[in-house]
Design an enzyme around this catalytic site. Structure first.
Site, PDB file in Angstrom:
ATOM      1  N   ASP A  67       0.824  -1.100  -0.013  1.00 50.03           N
ATOM      2  CA  ASP A  67       0.083  -0.080   0.111  1.00 50.03           C
ATOM      3  C   ASP A  67       1.033   1.251  -0.041  1.00 50.03           C
ATOM      4  O   ASP A  67       2.146   0.874   0.152  1.00 50.03           O
ATOM      5  CB  ASP A  67      -0.899   0.009   1.269  1.00 50.03           C
ATOM      6  CG  ASP A  67      -2.238   0.861   1.167  1.00 50.03           C
ATOM      7  OD1 ASP A  67      -2.311   2.031   0.953  1.00 50.03           O
ATOM      8  OD2 ASP A  67      -3.308   0.105   1.151  1.00 50.03           O
ATOM      9  N   ASP A  96       3.681   1.710  -4.701  1.00 59.47           N
ATOM     10  CA  ASP A  96       2.560   2.569  -5.756  1.00 59.47           C
ATOM     11  C   ASP A  96       2.407   1.583  -6.937  1.00 59.47           C
ATOM     12  O   ASP A  96       3.477   1.304  -7.575  1.00 59.47           O
ATOM     13  CB  ASP A  96       3.258   3.825  -6.074  1.00 59.47           C
ATOM     14  CG  ASP A  96       2.274   4.539  -6.971  1.00 59.47           C
ATOM     15  OD1 ASP A  96       1.129   3.990  -7.503  1.00 59.47           O
ATOM     16  OD2 ASP A  96       2.500   5.819  -7.025  1.00 59.47           O
ATOM     17  N   TYR A 109     -13.908   6.060 -13.540  1.00 65.60           N
ATOM     18  CA  TYR A 109     -14.022   4.599 -12.966  1.00 65.60           C
ATOM     19  C   TYR A 109     -14.591   3.731 -13.570  1.00 65.60           C
ATOM     20  O   TYR A 109     -14.197   2.435 -13.635  1.00 65.60           O
ATOM     21  CB  TYR A 109     -14.675   5.015 -11.609  1.00 65.60           C
ATOM     22  CG  TYR A 109     -14.784   3.794 -10.538  1.00 65.60           C
ATOM     23  CD1 TYR A 109     -13.570   3.828  -9.774  1.00 65.60           C
ATOM     24  CD2 TYR A 109     -15.948   3.069 -10.138  1.00 65.60           C
ATOM     25  CE1 TYR A 109     -13.467   2.886  -8.777  1.00 65.60           C
ATOM     26  CE2 TYR A 109     -15.800   2.182  -9.409  1.00 65.60           C
ATOM     27  CZ  TYR A 109     -14.549   1.856  -8.426  1.00 65.60           C
ATOM     28  OH  TYR A 109     -14.702   1.061  -7.643  1.00 65.60           O
ATOM     29  N   LYS A 126     -12.698   0.064 -14.507  1.00 64.35           N
ATOM     30  CA  LYS A 126     -13.315  -1.065 -13.987  1.00 64.35           C
ATOM     31  C   LYS A 126     -13.773  -1.909 -15.026  1.00 64.35           C
ATOM     32  O   LYS A 126     -13.549  -3.172 -15.118  1.00 64.35           O
ATOM     33  CB  LYS A 126     -14.234  -0.724 -12.890  1.00 64.35           C
ATOM     34  CG  LYS A 126     -13.589  -0.193 -11.715  1.00 64.35           C
ATOM     35  CD  LYS A 126     -12.729  -0.743 -10.915  1.00 64.35           C
ATOM     36  CE  LYS A 126     -12.259  -0.517  -9.729  1.00 64.35           C
ATOM     37  NZ  LYS A 126     -11.306  -1.412  -8.907  1.00 64.35           N
TER      38      LYS A 126
HETATM   39  N1  LIG Z   1     -16.344   0.125  -1.476  1.00 69.47           N
HETATM   40  C1  LIG Z   1     -16.835  -0.011  -2.376  1.00 69.47           C
HETATM   41  O1  LIG Z   1     -17.840   0.059  -2.270  1.00 69.47           O
HETATM   42  C2  LIG Z   1     -16.317  -0.751  -3.535  1.00 69.47           C
HETATM   43  C3  LIG Z   1     -17.070  -0.855  -4.511  1.00 69.47           C
HETATM   44  C4  LIG Z   1     -16.628  -1.662  -5.994  1.00 69.47           C
HETATM   45  C5  LIG Z   1     -15.375  -1.757  -5.997  1.00 69.47           C
HETATM   46  N2  LIG Z   1     -14.509  -1.602  -5.174  1.00 69.47           N
HETATM   47  C6  LIG Z   1     -13.116  -1.442  -4.996  1.00 69.47           C
HETATM   48  O2  LIG Z   1     -12.412  -2.197  -4.072  1.00 69.47           O
HETATM   49  C7  LIG Z   1     -10.964  -1.982  -3.971  1.00 69.47           C
HETATM   50  C8  LIG Z   1     -10.676  -1.567  -2.866  1.00 69.47           C
HETATM   51  O3  LIG Z   1     -11.548  -0.478  -2.356  1.00 69.47           O
HETATM   52  P1  LIG Z   1     -11.941  -0.076  -0.732  1.00 69.47           P
HETATM   53  O4  LIG Z   1     -13.378   0.361  -0.707  1.00 69.47           O
HETATM   54  O5  LIG Z   1     -11.410  -0.921   0.185  1.00 69.47           O
HETATM   55  O6  LIG Z   1     -11.068   1.303  -0.579  1.00 69.47           O
HETATM   56  P2  LIG Z   1     -10.016   1.825   0.506  1.00 69.47           P
HETATM   57  O7  LIG Z   1      -9.763   3.175   0.159  1.00 69.47           O
HETATM   58  O8  LIG Z   1     -10.638   1.405   1.915  1.00 69.47           O
HETATM   59  O9  LIG Z   1      -8.756   0.876   0.119  1.00 69.47           O
HETATM   60  C9  LIG Z   1      -7.832   1.174  -0.986  1.00 69.47           C
HETATM   61  C10 LIG Z   1      -6.293   1.037  -0.645  1.00 69.47           C
HETATM   62  O10 LIG Z   1      -5.552   1.024  -1.915  1.00 69.47           O
HETATM   63  C11 LIG Z   1      -4.670   2.173  -1.640  1.00 69.47           C
HETATM   64  N3  LIG Z   1      -4.061   2.691  -2.777  1.00 69.47           N
HETATM   65  C12 LIG Z   1      -4.751   3.686  -3.408  1.00 69.47           C
HETATM   66  N4  LIG Z   1      -4.051   4.061  -4.687  1.00 69.47           N
HETATM   67  C13 LIG Z   1      -2.917   3.445  -4.228  1.00 69.47           C
HETATM   68  C14 LIG Z   1      -1.556   3.030  -5.300  1.00 69.47           C
HETATM   69  N5  LIG Z   1      -1.592   4.119  -6.230  1.00 69.47           N
HETATM   70  N6  LIG Z   1      -0.857   2.049  -5.003  1.00 69.47           N
HETATM   71  C15 LIG Z   1      -0.854   1.392  -3.703  1.00 69.47           C
HETATM   72  N7  LIG Z   1      -2.182   1.424  -3.009  1.00 69.47           N
HETATM   73  C16 LIG Z   1      -3.095   2.364  -3.276  1.00 69.47           C
HETATM   74  C17 LIG Z   1      -5.182   3.119  -0.659  1.00 69.47           C
HETATM   75  O11 LIG Z   1      -4.071   3.587   0.168  1.00 69.47           O
HETATM   76  C18 LIG Z   1      -6.183   2.083   0.224  1.00 69.47           C
HETATM   77  O12 LIG Z   1      -5.196   1.507   1.393  1.00 69.47           O
HETATM   78  C19 LIG Z   1     -10.627  -0.717  -4.963  1.00 69.47           C
HETATM   79  O13 LIG Z   1     -10.106  -1.266  -6.223  1.00 69.47           O
HETATM   80  C20 LIG Z   1     -12.324  -0.330  -5.321  1.00 69.47           C
HETATM   81  O14 LIG Z   1     -12.466   0.057  -6.460  1.00 69.47           O
HETATM   82  C21 LIG Z   1     -14.901  -0.879  -3.797  1.00 69.47           C
END
Ligand SMILES: NC(=O)c1ccc[n+]([C@@H]2O[C@H](COP(=O)([O-])OP(=O)(O)OC[C@H]3O[C@@H](n4cnc5c(N)ncnc54)[C@H](O)[C@@H]3O)[C@@H](O)[C@H]2O)c1
Length: 249
Positions: free
Chosen positions: A38, A64, A156, A160
């Site tokens: 992360d 990253d 997005y 996606k």
């Molecule tokens: N929460 C939702 O409703 C939802 C719905 C559909 C899909 N998603 C997908 O699930 C995944 C996780 O999302 P989440 O809701 O747990 O979000 P979150 O923000 O809690 O976690 C995402 C993590 O990714 C890390 N991150 C961001 N950019 C980064 C980079 N360049 N390099 C490394 N790490 C990076 C962030 O620091 C964070 O810890 C994502 O791909 C998101 O698009 C989430």
């Protein structure tokens, strides 16, 4: 401790928070050695410490996902520490709520770089080791928004949707090379990312979800656990929706 991922070595990107954090705990509790990556180093180290207290084996590596050299470092560190890579969960992601005219070029490129290019870089960097394992698995975390469109999230949806088809393409390419590749498509899940959305937006989505509530990060991690375990040994190039029924309407 379970054993559904015994002998697996799993890299989980974005593992410091939300859905990735749930994956890290669950995979370690099922016997995998886990590499949490992360940008949020303090949170990532906390996740790894918590897994250690639960009796699991995990390390944290700053990364990253848009950086090819960071991927090289993650692969090298994982192999130096655990000797192999069997499993990759490309989970890191960000979202912009911006429509076609509101979105900026920088905003668009950032979402694509993290959500789309980062997934490809991860598959590319880990593939030699995954093939060598003879029994590799990748889960790419897309979104229900990678399957259906809604107004006002142009970057997005684009990124996606690309993850969904990159998964099918890569799954077909490696189907006879010992690496299974699938995508998981969450609906609305209660995480820090979801908390960045407005209360009205969350309410709208919750009402639209047939089950009438948000999902939990562990609802996504349990799907990935199945797909990364040998229970899913005949499953590749496929998409798995976990959304409380939202996408069926
Ligand atoms: N929460 C939702 O409703 C939802 C719905 C559909 C899909 N998603 C997908 O699930 C995944 C996780 O999302 P989440 O809701 O747990 O979000 P979150 O923000 O809690 O976690 C995402 C993590 O990714 C890390 N991150 C961001 N950019 C980064 C980079 N360049 N390099 C490394 N790490 C990076 C962030 O620091 C964070 O810890 C994502 O791909 C998101 O698009 C989430």
């Amino acid at each position: 401790m379970g054993e559904r991922l015994k002998d697996k070595v799993a890299i989980i990107t974005g593992g410091a928070s939300g859905i990735g954090e749930a994956h890290a705990h669950l995979f370690a509790n099922e016997g995998a050695k886990v590499v949490v990556t992360d940008l949020q180093d303090d949170l990532g180290e906390k996740v790894v410490a918590a897994i250690g207290k639960e009796g699991g084996d995990a390390i944290y590596v700053h990364q990253d996902v848009t950086s090819e050299s960071d991927w090289d470092n993650v692969v090298k560190t994982t192999i130096d520490k655990y000797g192999a890579i069997t499993t990759l969960v490309n989970n890191a992601g960000v979202a912009n709520i911006s429509g076609v005219e509101e979105e900026t070029l920088d905003g668009f490129n950032r979402v694509v770089a993290i959500c789309q290019t980062g997934v490809w870089l991860g598959m590319k960097a880990c593939m030699p080791a995954l093939k060598k394992s003879g029994n590799g698995a990748i889960v790419n975390i897309s979104s229900l928004y990678g399957i259906i469109g809604t107004p006002s999230m142009i970057s997005y949806h684009g990124a996606k949707g690309a993850v969904r088809l990159m998964t099918k393409s890569a799954g077909l390419e490696y189907a006879r090379q010992g690496v299974r590749i699938n995508s998981v498509h969450p609906g609305i899940i209660e995480t820090p990312l979801a908390k960045t959305l407005s209360a009205e937006y969350i309410e709208m989505i919750t009402e639209t979800t047939p089950m009438g509530r948000m999902g939990e990060p562990m609802d996504i991690a349990t799907m990935s656990l199945f797909l990364c375990s040998d229970e899913a040994k005949f499953i590749t190039a496929s998409e798995f929706v976990v959304d409380g029924g939202w996408g069926a309407q």
